[in-house]
Design an enzyme around this catalytic site. Structure first.
Site, PDB file in Angstrom:
ATOM      1  N   ASP A  36     -29.769  25.359  87.164  1.00  0.00           N
ATOM      2  CA  ASP A  36     -30.415  23.955  87.877  1.00  0.00           C
ATOM      3  C   ASP A  36     -31.209  23.039  87.220  1.00  0.00           C
ATOM      4  OD1 ASP A  36     -29.386  25.039  90.261  1.00  0.00           O
ATOM      5  OD2 ASP A  36     -31.306  26.187  90.657  1.00  0.00           O
ATOM      6  N   HIS A 239     -29.452  17.084  58.681  1.00  0.00           N
ATOM      7  CA  HIS A 239     -29.618  17.074  59.976  1.00  0.00           C
ATOM      8  C   HIS A 239     -30.384  18.484  60.215  1.00  0.00           C
ATOM      9  CE1 HIS A 239     -26.184  13.951  60.707  1.00  0.00           C
ATOM     10  NE2 HIS A 239     -27.224  13.529  60.082  1.00  0.00           N
ATOM     11  N   ASP A 256     -38.320  12.827  59.526  1.00  0.00           N
ATOM     12  CA  ASP A 256     -37.547  11.743  60.009  1.00  0.00           C
ATOM     13  C   ASP A 256     -37.609  11.488  61.698  1.00  0.00           C
ATOM     14  OD1 ASP A 256     -35.762  10.087  60.959  1.00  0.00           O
ATOM     15  OD2 ASP A 256     -33.993  10.677  59.271  1.00  0.00           O
ATOM     16  N   ASP A 267     -36.837   4.507  63.860  1.00  0.00           N
ATOM     17  CA  ASP A 267     -36.417   5.454  63.245  1.00  0.00           C
ATOM     18  C   ASP A 267     -36.911   5.423  61.841  1.00  0.00           C
ATOM     19  OD1 ASP A 267     -34.643   7.285  61.769  1.00  0.00           O
ATOM     20  OD2 ASP A 267     -32.877   5.900  62.002  1.00  0.00           O
ATOM     21  N   HIS A 346     -25.238  10.124  51.790  1.00  0.00           N
ATOM     22  CA  HIS A 346     -25.520   8.946  53.065  1.00  0.00           C
ATOM     23  C   HIS A 346     -25.522   7.757  52.571  1.00  0.00           C
ATOM     24  CE1 HIS A 346     -29.793   8.367  53.220  1.00  0.00           C
ATOM     25  NE2 HIS A 346     -29.844   9.826  52.799  1.00  0.00           N
ATOM     26  N   HIS A 350     -28.001   1.554  59.082  1.00  0.00           N
ATOM     27  CA  HIS A 350     -27.151   1.568  60.094  1.00  0.00           C
ATOM     28  C   HIS A 350     -27.847   0.523  60.970  1.00  0.00           C
ATOM     29  CE1 HIS A 350     -30.130   4.199  62.163  1.00  0.00           C
ATOM     30  NE2 HIS A 350     -30.188   4.925  60.986  1.00  0.00           N
ATOM     31  N   HIS A 357     -28.385   4.828  66.135  1.00  0.00           N
ATOM     32  CA  HIS A 357     -27.205   4.141  65.555  1.00  0.00           C
ATOM     33  C   HIS A 357     -26.465   3.399  66.291  1.00  0.00           C
ATOM     34  CE1 HIS A 357     -26.851   7.949  62.774  1.00  0.00           C
ATOM     35  NE2 HIS A 357     -28.070   7.396  62.437  1.00  0.00           N
ATOM     36  N   GLU A 380     -32.817   3.196  54.394  1.00  0.00           N
ATOM     37  CA  GLU A 380     -33.304   4.568  54.169  1.00  0.00           C
ATOM     38  C   GLU A 380     -32.574   5.307  53.051  1.00  0.00           C
ATOM     39  OE1 GLU A 380     -31.587   7.319  57.249  1.00  0.00           O
ATOM     40  OE2 GLU A 380     -30.940   5.221  58.484  1.00  0.00           O
ATOM     41  N   TYR A 384     -31.500  14.025  47.166  1.00  0.00           N
ATOM     42  CA  TYR A 384     -31.495  15.364  47.783  1.00  0.00           C
ATOM     43  C   TYR A 384     -30.968  16.401  46.833  1.00  0.00           C
ATOM     44  CZ  TYR A 384     -31.611  12.416  51.728  1.00  0.00           C
ATOM     45  OH  TYR A 384     -31.931  11.421  52.682  1.00  0.00           O
ATOM     46  N   ARG A 401     -36.342  11.121  51.530  1.00  0.00           N
ATOM     47  CA  ARG A 401     -36.029   9.729  51.760  1.00  0.00           C
ATOM     48  C   ARG A 401     -36.994   9.054  52.287  1.00  0.00           C
ATOM     49  NH1 ARG A 401     -32.629  12.196  55.177  1.00  0.00           N
ATOM     50  NH2 ARG A 401     -33.524  12.079  57.215  1.00  0.00           N
ATOM     51  N   GLU A 403     -37.345   5.576  55.017  1.00  0.00           N
ATOM     52  CA  GLU A 403     -36.762   5.060  55.827  1.00  0.00           C
ATOM     53  C   GLU A 403     -37.456   4.152  56.592  1.00  0.00           C
ATOM     54  OE1 GLU A 403     -34.787   7.218  59.014  1.00  0.00           O
ATOM     55  OE2 GLU A 403     -33.284   5.543  59.286  1.00  0.00           O
TER      56      GLU A 403
HETATM   57  N1  GLY Z   1     -32.689   9.666  62.162  1.00  0.00           N
HETATM   58  C1  GLY Z   1     -31.360   9.411  62.049  1.00  0.00           C
HETATM   59  C2  GLY Z   1     -31.052   8.504  60.960  1.00  0.00           C
HETATM   60  O1  GLY Z   1     -31.714   8.403  60.049  1.00  0.00           O
HETATM   61  O2  GLY Z   1     -29.956   7.694  60.990  1.00  0.00           O
HETATM   62 MN    MN Z   2     -31.705   6.204  60.265  1.00  0.00          MN
HETATM   63 MN    MN Z   3     -33.918   8.458  60.388  1.00  0.00          MN
END
Ligand code: GLY
Ligand code: MN
Ligand code: MN
Length: 433
Positions: A36, A239, A256, A267, A346, A350, A357, A380, A384, A401, A403
């Site tokens: 529910d 992630h 992040d 972000d 990566h 974006h 995104h 960003e 790593y 990272r 960003e």
């Molecule tokens: N938090 C998602 C990214 O940095 O793309």
């Molecule tokens: Mn991002």
């Molecule tokens: Mn991010």
């Protein structure tokens, strides 16, 4: 400008781009979490961009022409349901409150939408966006086709509405920028709070709770995505979302996290020492990522290619990987072979907007597209380093990272997330204070 007028202008731009035909947009369905309990409701970004109408079980139909018509189908008022689940506008109030030309009960959709499709040349909708709405649209088309012996024709062109709407959404208007700035400020404040409250021995989820506290107490409706609060080696899981480990003295913490405010995402990533002081090896990698970010930000300006910030970040990172003994060869050979991907797997950013995104093409006719004033994107870079005998041990398990969110301006860019510090001196000062 008043928000209804802004949305009316968007609908007109859409209709002008269509030229003729009918557009159909569905509100997002409720999503069941378990039994529910539903997930918190999040509207569909396209539907919201054009209508602002916040309820589920709604459809917006836009008929191109002069003037174009914007017709909403939504739930009726229902006292019993409103006692349990809250206010519903009902068609009449919705029409006036959102500045639409017509509104009807959603129970009339199957009768009235096929009529709106009769003798129209083209249909625009989010093809494949959702099985239920695909099914509905095909049913309506078939209802129109069934009348062919009466001389009625059905649209024989079906377009993906995203090709028009994504291009509109990728360049933000003043009201969107204003909301994105506010979202960015709240997220920056949350990261500062996290830095101030992090101590060895705390759990990652305790720091996550501080972020959520700051988001919500400033009016943000939710995080824009699941927060990553990753201590030590967890930062090398891109992630990582478990956020359930203890924070150890001597480790870094990568966060992040960004809020969603009034439908717009922010972000931000920051990486800082759990005990407030960077070690020598942490400092080396941190300065490298920071320099890569600065080089990338330099490239964010109108007329630059989408790929330019990534290229600039990569040059700096690869030189640093060579200097630190992470890679071997020349910058050209490391880029050519892709050896850097072991440490930087990566891309450098974006589009950012209603979706974290966000929508918008990155290439046009095979070429990276050019940045334009009003576009918003993240910058960003990261590095790593997993344990590996070919890598100096002092760098093992360092994941960094940094960003920020950038708005392309007439002469470069503005970093809208600048409210959270990132130089080593500033970060250490905040943590000491
Ligand atoms: N938090 C998602 C990214 O940095 O793309
Ligand atoms: Mn991002
Ligand atoms: Mn991010």
């Amino acid at each position: 400008m008043q928000i209804n007028k802004i949305r009316a202008n968007r609908r007109k731009r859409l209709a002008d781009s269509m030229g003729n035909g009918v557009a159909i947009l569905h509100a997002a369905p409720e999503q069941i979490r378990n039994r529910d309990a539903n997930h918190p409701y999040r509207f569909d970004s396209y539907f919201h961009y054009l209508s602002g109408f916040p309820e589920t079980e709604a459809i917006l139909v836009i008929v191109a022409g002069t003037p174009e018509a914007s017709i909403l189908f939504c739930r009726d008022k229902d006292l019993e349901r409103e006692i349990w689940d809250g206010f519903r506008y009902g068609p009449e109030t919705a029409r006036d409150a959102f500045g639409l030309s017509e509104a009807h009960s959603i129970t009339k959709a199957d009768e009235l939408i096929p009529k709106l499709l009769e003798n129209q040349a083209a249909l625009y909708y989010e093809l494949g966006g959702n099985q239920h709405s695909d099914r509905k649209v095909f049913d309506w088309l078939n209802q129109v086709r069934a009348q062919s012996r009466n001389g009625v024709t059905a649209p024989d062109e079906i377009h993906d509405i995203r090709s028009i709407l994504d291009e509109m959404r990728v360049v933000k208007d003043a009201s969107e920028i204003e909301t994105m700035r506010r979202a960015a400020n709240i997220s920056a404040q949350a990261h500062v709070r996290a830095m101030q409250l992090t101590r060895p021995g705390k759990m990652e989820y305790e720091v996550e709770a501080e972020l959520l506290h700051e988001f919500r107490r400033n009016g943000a409706q939710s995080p824009a995505y699941t927060s990553i609060v990753a201590g030590g080696a967890n930062a090398c899981v891109l992630h990582y979302v478990n956020n359930d480990a203890v924070l150890n003295d001597g480790d870094l913490l990568l966060i992040d996290a960004g809020c969603e405010l009034d439908g717009y995402a922010s972000d931000i990533t920051r990486t800082f020492p759990v005990n407030g002081k960077f070690s020598g090896a942490q400092r080396d990698v941190y300065e490298l990522v920071l320099a890569a970010q600065a080089a990338a930000i330099e490239q964010v300006a109108p007329g630059r290619e989408w790929e330019d910030p990534h290229r600039a970040a990569l040059q700096v990172l690869v030189q640093g990987m060579l200097d630190l003994g992470l890679c071997k060869g020349t910058p050209e050979s490391v880029i050519e072979s892709g050896d850097y991907r072991k440490f930087y797997m990566h891309r450098t950013g974006h589009w950012l907007g209603m979706d974290v995104h966000d929508v918008g093409d990155y290439k046009r006719d095979g070429q990276w597209r050019k940045l334009e004033t009003g576009m918003t994107l993240t910058v960003e870079p990261g590095c790593y380093i997993r344990p590996d005998d070919s890598v100096p041990e002092q760098f093992w398990n360092i994941g960094i990272r940094i960003e920020d969110d950038a708005l392309v301006t007439q002469d470069g860019c503005e970093i809208i997330t600048g409210g959270v510090p990132k130089s080593i001196a500033e970060v250490e000062a905040i943590m000491a204070g």
